[in-house]
Design a protein around this motif. Structure first.
Motif, PDB file in Angstrom:
ATOM      1  N   GLN A 199       0.909  -1.326  -0.450  1.00 33.06           N
ATOM      2  CA  GLN A 199      -0.219   0.085  -0.484  1.00 33.06           C
ATOM      3  C   GLN A 199       0.907   1.219   0.016  1.00 33.06           C
ATOM      4  O   GLN A 199       1.761   0.546   0.062  1.00 33.06           O
ATOM      5  N   VAL A 200       0.241   2.727  -0.057  1.00 33.14           N
ATOM      6  CA  VAL A 200       1.199   3.147  -0.182  1.00 33.14           C
ATOM      7  C   VAL A 200       1.668   3.678   0.897  1.00 33.14           C
ATOM      8  O   VAL A 200       3.434   4.170   1.100  1.00 33.14           O
ATOM      9  N   ALA A 201       1.201   3.480   2.000  1.00 38.57           N
ATOM     10  CA  ALA A 201       2.430   3.309   3.223  1.00 38.57           C
ATOM     11  C   ALA A 201       3.802   2.410   3.288  1.00 38.57           C
ATOM     12  O   ALA A 201       4.656   2.933   4.161  1.00 38.57           O
ATOM     13  N   GLY A 202       4.051   2.141   2.239  1.00 29.01           N
ATOM     14  CA  GLY A 202       4.716   1.034   2.067  1.00 29.01           C
ATOM     15  C   GLY A 202       5.228  -0.409   3.020  1.00 29.01           C
ATOM     16  O   GLY A 202       5.738  -1.280   2.895  1.00 29.01           O
ATOM     17  N   ILE A 203       3.673  -0.892   3.293  1.00 24.22           N
ATOM     18  CA  ILE A 203       3.710  -1.797   3.605  1.00 24.22           C
ATOM     19  C   ILE A 203       3.088  -3.030   2.928  1.00 24.22           C
ATOM     20  O   ILE A 203       1.994  -2.691   2.001  1.00 24.22           O
TER      21      ILE A 203
END
Length: 159
Positions: free
Chosen positions: A70-74
């Protein structure tokens, strides 16, 4: 994201249009005839799902975090569900047999921790294998074996 999807019909090997996709996904050759007209599915192939073990009672596959974040990198929560549905539905299809069809009718998941890199492993274990319904619990773990999420999927079996 690695796009390992290989187009089916119209490919060079018309005898087995999804042969390369099935090989890349780790599907044993003994199951190629069953999946020859559909492969493993475009989404599962695009997400990099590779089967390690295939059976109605237990099915295991891996999926990279890279390309599925996802956009948060997870790792995206939906990616967990794609892996869970792929495992549960394939296991239900094996239980159903060649003349019946498994259709997912319910899936839910609880996310316990995140993953920002590496490869996750999903393990589906049958809770119920009936004539018209199957239910599998699918546990996703990271490379250290820590539980990332727990999903449950129910499939309807029909003729």
């Amino acid at each position: 994201m690695n796009d390992i999807f290989i187009p089916g019909p119209g490919s060079d090997d018309d005898a087995h249009p999804y042969r390369q996709e099935l090989l890349a996904a780790g599907v044993p050759e003994s199951m190629h005839e069953w999946l020859r007209d559909h492969g493993i599915g475009r989404l599962a192939a695009k997400m990099g799902i590779v089967f390690q073990e295939m059976g109605a009672r237990r099915m295991v596959a891996t999926m990279p975090v890279e390309g599925n974040q996802q956009v948060a990198g997870i790792l995206h929560g939906g990616a967990h569900l794609v892996l869970a549905e792929t495992l549960g539905s394939f296991a239900a299809g094996l239980h159903a047999g060649p003349d019946r069809q498994a259709l997912g009718i319910e899936i839910s998941a609880t996310h316990h921790r995140s993953a920002a890199s590496g490869v996750i492993t999903g393990t589906a274990v049958a809770i119920h294998l009936g004539r018209t319904l199957t239910t599998h619990e699918v546990v996703m773990t990271d490379e250290a074996g820590k539980r990332l999420s727990t999903a449950r999927i129910t499939n309807l079996i029909r003729d």
